[in-house]
Design an enzyme around this catalytic site. Sequence first.
Site, PDB file in Angstrom:
ATOM      1  N   ASP A 205      -0.847  -6.408   3.303  1.00  0.00           N
ATOM      2  CA  ASP A 205      -0.953  -6.095   4.917  1.00  0.00           C
ATOM      3  C   ASP A 205      -1.605  -4.249   4.160  1.00  0.00           C
ATOM      4  O   ASP A 205      -2.018  -3.682   3.230  1.00  0.00           O
ATOM      5  CB  ASP A 205       0.434  -5.164   4.822  1.00  0.00           C
ATOM      6  CG  ASP A 205       0.241  -3.951   5.875  1.00  0.00           C
ATOM      7  OD1 ASP A 205       0.236  -4.644   7.512  1.00  0.00           O
ATOM      8  OD2 ASP A 205       0.708  -3.080   5.756  1.00  0.00           O
TER       9      ASP A 205
ATOM     10  N   ASN B  24       1.308  -1.123   0.290  1.00  0.00           N
ATOM     11  CA  ASN B  24       0.123  -0.271   0.373  1.00  0.00           C
ATOM     12  C   ASN B  24       0.998   1.207   0.074  1.00  0.00           C
ATOM     13  O   ASN B  24      -0.061   2.241  -0.677  1.00  0.00           O
ATOM     14  CB  ASN B  24      -0.908   0.493   0.887  1.00  0.00           C
ATOM     15  CG  ASN B  24      -1.326   1.395   0.715  1.00  0.00           C
ATOM     16  OD1 ASN B  24      -2.389   1.831   1.035  1.00  0.00           O
ATOM     17  ND2 ASN B  24      -1.113   1.753   2.858  1.00  0.00           N
TER      18      ASN B  24
ATOM     19  N   ARG C   8      -5.702 -18.904  11.965  1.00  0.00           N
ATOM     20  CA  ARG C   8      -3.992 -18.702  11.942  1.00  0.00           C
ATOM     21  C   ARG C   8      -3.975 -18.165  13.703  1.00  0.00           C
ATOM     22  O   ARG C   8      -4.108 -18.079  14.237  1.00  0.00           O
ATOM     23  CB  ARG C   8      -3.724 -17.484  11.299  1.00  0.00           C
ATOM     24  CG  ARG C   8      -1.989 -16.612  11.847  1.00  0.00           C
ATOM     25  CD  ARG C   8      -2.083 -15.443  10.689  1.00  0.00           C
ATOM     26  NE  ARG C   8      -2.941 -14.793  11.637  1.00  0.00           N
ATOM     27  CZ  ARG C   8      -2.847 -13.245  11.157  1.00  0.00           C
ATOM     28  NH1 ARG C   8      -2.766 -12.843  10.250  1.00  0.00           N
ATOM     29  NH2 ARG C   8      -3.581 -12.398  12.107  1.00  0.00           N
TER      30      ARG C   8
ATOM     31  N   GLU D  66      -5.947  -7.582   4.515  1.00  0.00           N
ATOM     32  CA  GLU D  66      -6.028  -6.823   6.591  1.00  0.00           C
ATOM     33  C   GLU D  66      -6.717  -5.413   6.259  1.00  0.00           C
ATOM     34  O   GLU D  66      -6.479  -4.948   6.044  1.00  0.00           O
ATOM     35  CB  GLU D  66      -4.562  -6.385   6.861  1.00  0.00           C
ATOM     36  CG  GLU D  66      -5.136  -6.303   8.390  1.00  0.00           C
ATOM     37  CD  GLU D  66      -3.939  -4.890   8.792  1.00  0.00           C
ATOM     38  OE1 GLU D  66      -3.943  -4.454   9.908  1.00  0.00           O
ATOM     39  OE2 GLU D  66      -3.426  -4.496   7.855  1.00  0.00           O
TER      40      GLU D  66
HETATM   41  C1  AAO Z   1       4.548   4.022  12.930  1.00  0.00           C
HETATM   42  C2  AAO Z   1       4.259   4.579  14.260  1.00  0.00           C
HETATM   43  C3  AAO Z   1       3.651   5.726  14.255  1.00  0.00           C
HETATM   44  C4  AAO Z   1       3.902   6.535  12.751  1.00  0.00           C
HETATM   45  C5  AAO Z   1       4.868   6.133  11.995  1.00  0.00           C
HETATM   46  C6  AAO Z   1       5.566   5.882  10.638  1.00  0.00           C
HETATM   47  O1  AAO Z   1       3.882   4.045  15.701  1.00  0.00           O
HETATM   48  O2  AAO Z   1       3.470   6.978  15.020  1.00  0.00           O
HETATM   49  O3  AAO Z   1       3.016   7.703  12.476  1.00  0.00           O
HETATM   50  O4  AAO Z   1       5.659   4.975  12.329  1.00  0.00           O
HETATM   51  O5  AAO Z   1       7.122   7.044  11.237  1.00  0.00           O
HETATM   52  C7  AAO Z   1       2.774  -1.071  11.941  1.00  0.00           C
HETATM   53  C8  AAO Z   1       3.099  -0.162  13.525  1.00  0.00           C
HETATM   54  C9  AAO Z   1       2.217   0.928  13.069  1.00  0.00           C
HETATM   55  C10 AAO Z   1       3.738   1.745  12.485  1.00  0.00           C
HETATM   56  C11 AAO Z   1       4.161   1.147  11.142  1.00  0.00           C
HETATM   57  C12 AAO Z   1       4.796   1.631   9.990  1.00  0.00           C
HETATM   58  O6  AAO Z   1       1.506  -0.629  13.384  1.00  0.00           O
HETATM   59  O7  AAO Z   1       2.591   1.625  14.933  1.00  0.00           O
HETATM   60  O8  AAO Z   1       3.896   3.393  12.869  1.00  0.00           O
HETATM   61  O9  AAO Z   1       4.292  -0.256  11.099  1.00  0.00           O
HETATM   62  O10 AAO Z   1       6.558   1.423  10.466  1.00  0.00           O
HETATM   63  C13 AAO Z   1      -4.660   1.029  10.410  1.00  0.00           C
HETATM   64  C14 AAO Z   1      -4.528   0.291   9.739  1.00  0.00           C
HETATM   65  C15 AAO Z   1      -4.413  -1.310   9.116  1.00  0.00           C
HETATM   66  C16 AAO Z   1      -2.915  -1.266  10.348  1.00  0.00           C
HETATM   67  C17 AAO Z   1      -2.763  -0.907  11.755  1.00  0.00           C
HETATM   68  C18 AAO Z   1      -1.526  -0.893  12.447  1.00  0.00           C
HETATM   69  O11 AAO Z   1      -6.020  -0.055   9.209  1.00  0.00           O
HETATM   70  O12 AAO Z   1      -3.886  -1.530   8.362  1.00  0.00           O
HETATM   71  O13 AAO Z   1      -3.391   0.173  11.830  1.00  0.00           O
HETATM   72  N1  AAO Z   1      -1.869  -2.848  10.641  1.00  0.00           N
HETATM   73  C19 AAO Z   1      -0.799  -2.972   9.216  1.00  0.00           C
HETATM   74  C20 AAO Z   1       0.198  -4.162   9.975  1.00  0.00           C
HETATM   75  C21 AAO Z   1       0.670  -2.798  10.927  1.00  0.00           C
HETATM   76  C22 AAO Z   1       1.297  -1.641   9.925  1.00  0.00           C
HETATM   77  C23 AAO Z   1       0.939  -1.346   8.808  1.00  0.00           C
HETATM   78  C24 AAO Z   1      -0.323  -1.843   8.684  1.00  0.00           C
HETATM   79  C25 AAO Z   1       1.254   0.146   8.001  1.00  0.00           C
HETATM   80  O14 AAO Z   1      -0.391  -4.798  10.272  1.00  0.00           O
HETATM   81  O15 AAO Z   1       1.671  -3.737  11.936  1.00  0.00           O
HETATM   82  O16 AAO Z   1       1.979  -0.527  11.033  1.00  0.00           O
HETATM   83  O17 AAO Z   1       2.092  -1.305   7.956  1.00  0.00           O
HETATM   84  C26 AAO Z   1      -9.465   1.911  14.054  1.00  0.00           C
HETATM   85  C27 AAO Z   1      -8.661   1.084  12.477  1.00  0.00           C
HETATM   86  C28 AAO Z   1      -8.402   0.891  11.823  1.00  0.00           C
HETATM   87  C29 AAO Z   1      -6.802   1.567  11.721  1.00  0.00           C
HETATM   88  C30 AAO Z   1      -6.680   0.819  13.900  1.00  0.00           C
HETATM   89  C31 AAO Z   1      -5.616   2.388  14.103  1.00  0.00           C
HETATM   90  O18 AAO Z   1      -9.595   0.708  14.729  1.00  0.00           O
HETATM   91  O19 AAO Z   1     -10.032   1.342  12.035  1.00  0.00           O
HETATM   92  O20 AAO Z   1      -8.103   0.222  10.589  1.00  0.00           O
HETATM   93  O21 AAO Z   1      -6.021   0.611  11.907  1.00  0.00           O
HETATM   94  O22 AAO Z   1      -7.611   2.609  14.260  1.00  0.00           O
HETATM   95  O23 AAO Z   1      -5.286   3.118  13.943  1.00  0.00           O
HETATM   96  C32 AAO Z   1     -11.530   0.471  18.273  1.00  0.00           C
HETATM   97  C33 AAO Z   1     -12.392   0.549  17.038  1.00  0.00           C
HETATM   98  C34 AAO Z   1     -11.728   0.319  15.360  1.00  0.00           C
HETATM   99  C35 AAO Z   1     -10.245   1.255  15.655  1.00  0.00           C
HETATM  100  C36 AAO Z   1      -9.531   1.183  16.687  1.00  0.00           C
HETATM  101  C37 AAO Z   1      -7.973   2.006  16.944  1.00  0.00           C
HETATM  102  O24 AAO Z   1     -11.021  -1.002  18.411  1.00  0.00           O
HETATM  103  O25 AAO Z   1     -13.714  -0.195  17.137  1.00  0.00           O
HETATM  104  O26 AAO Z   1     -12.077   0.472  14.395  1.00  0.00           O
HETATM  105  O27 AAO Z   1     -10.378   1.126  18.291  1.00  0.00           O
HETATM  106  O28 AAO Z   1      -8.639   3.574  17.101  1.00  0.00           O
END
Ligand code: AAO
Length: 508
Positions: free
Chosen positions: A209, A115, A349, A245
């Site tokens: 991802d 992405n 998984r 994902e």
């Molecule tokens: C890191 C730093 C960041 C910095 C960035 C760039 O932590 O602060 O901005 O570097 O410098 C992983 C880490 C991240 C990391 C990133 C890049 O988790 O911390 O950032 O690598 O190094 C969303 C996405 C989902 C994603 C998830 C983490 O939709 O795709 O965030 N997962 C994948 C991977 C993950 C990876 C990435 C993607 C990026 O598995 O390991 O990140 O490649 C809502 C939304 C979700 C959203 C969450 C979190 O969820 O629905 O879609 O996920 O927010 O933002 C309740 C709600 C629920 C909500 C949740 C959280 O549960 O019901 O809907 O609260 O608010």
Amino acid sequence: MKFLLLLSLVGFCWAQYDPHTQYGRTSIVHLFEWRWVDIAKECERYLGPKGFGGVQVSPPNENVVIHNPSRPWYERYQPISYKICTRSGNENEFRDMVTRCNNVGVRIYVDAVINHMCSTGNAAGTSSTCGSYYNPNNRDFPAVPYSGWDFNDGKCNGGINNYNDANQVRNCHLLGLLDLALEKDYVRTTIADYMNNLIDIGVAGFRLDAAKHMWPGDIKAILNKLHNLNTKWFSQGSRPFIFQEVIDLGNEAIKSNEYFGNGRVTEFKFGAKLGTVIRKWNGEKMAYLKNWGEGWGMMPTDRALVFVDNHDNQRGHGAGGASILTFWDARLYKMAVGFMLAHPYGFTRVMSSYRWDRRFENGKDVNDWIGPPNNNGAIKEVTINADTTCGNGWVCEHRWRQIRNMVAFRNVVQSQPFANWWDNGSNQVAFGRGNRGFIVFNNDDWSLSARLQTGLPAGTYCDVISGDKINGSCTGIKVQVSGDGTAQFSISNSAEDPFIAIHAESKL
Ligand code: AAO
């Protein structure tokens, strides 16, 4: 008619929904942050013999090296190029792993980060796992190559502020990460070339991802460019297994079902709700699990990729919240994983983690960034202790007896119907899978004592939770099933593991 039958068979067996695991293997394990050399050994010494179907590996392509904080796990989600060159190993080691795992019937699934590239927050330079130069400010990734034309800045230049706006979610910068212009044929072809290299090496499929942040049609266009799987290990015409994902807990603009045409989708409701039930939060009880699955508002079983926890929500990233069970809550966790593996819903998984110095401040783990066990940044070997558990800080949940034996249980009961449900109206429940397996849980604060219909043939069975069947005898609890299929179960609420599971192959 015959032709139609053949067509539907082909659709089922060769399509993107099929994990292409070897016959009789029904689960995969995520070996989070493992090195390729260790995964190759694990396939041969453990996963093959114990009936695991495959491994989800961490992203294999070159990523940014972050020094502040020092080498967080999440640097691997910030691509620099598509060279197979990370802390887990180089391309030769990756090839060796894929070959050795396939040769013992264990598949490899790659976590594909397509992405975006790295974050705008990184300074230009060569701080990357293969030393490739990049300049996020100029959108310059010469090792791919990508330039300014290949990103979505024209559509959106900022972050995602509103998850109820699908355009924002898919065109803006997730977490500040540079969003690729997936509608461009050059970008699609470049990504497909990367994935085809992996397919030709012999991987069986991909986790996509951040699929939620890509338009389903753009994903489809990339998938259409992918090769069939390598015929050295897979039948002719096999399509790569795809699981996307997409976090859809039901309250945002983007829905899981928009992605079903491309492949399976991660079902995040599964772990969030199961955790709530097993923790007995919000008045939930295990008795309510009688109609678990679609009955709980989850997606169709043949589209779901399910898990109790993943690498994000086990440390407070992603979604699911505090209800998510992990190895940190081992007793409840084993019950949840046991329930998942016994229940027919979804493709399962198992998570396999490393320990880190978890430290909560104001309810948040301030050490959620800590990377895998390492020496000055180099990932440590996964060592194996005399008792078969792992050393060097690796948790290896997949090697815990209760979990490993439930992976085998799922293989033994494959395609058997959900049967013989029983509950006490509270947190004592039991169910079987046809005449091949039966499981009983006591998550109440009092003992369970009941005579239950197991559906199994008469005999003495070994409980695979408290022990193992070894050379025809049982190291754990024995269960007597009588001629009418019933058996007496007693489970103390203070048992180390308050559940019992028996199956056709644990019969003594
Ligand atoms: C890191 C730093 C960041 C910095 C960035 C760039 O932590 O602060 O901005 O570097 O410098 C992983 C880490 C991240 C990391 C990133 C890049 O988790 O911390 O950032 O690598 O190094 C969303 C996405 C989902 C994603 C998830 C983490 O939709 O795709 O965030 N997962 C994948 C991977 C993950 C990876 C990435 C993607 C990026 O598995 O390991 O990140 O490649 C809502 C939304 C979700 C959203 C969450 C979190 O969820 O629905 O879609 O996920 O927010 O933002 C309740 C709600 C629920 C909500 C949740 C959280 O549960 O019901 O809907 O609260 O608010």
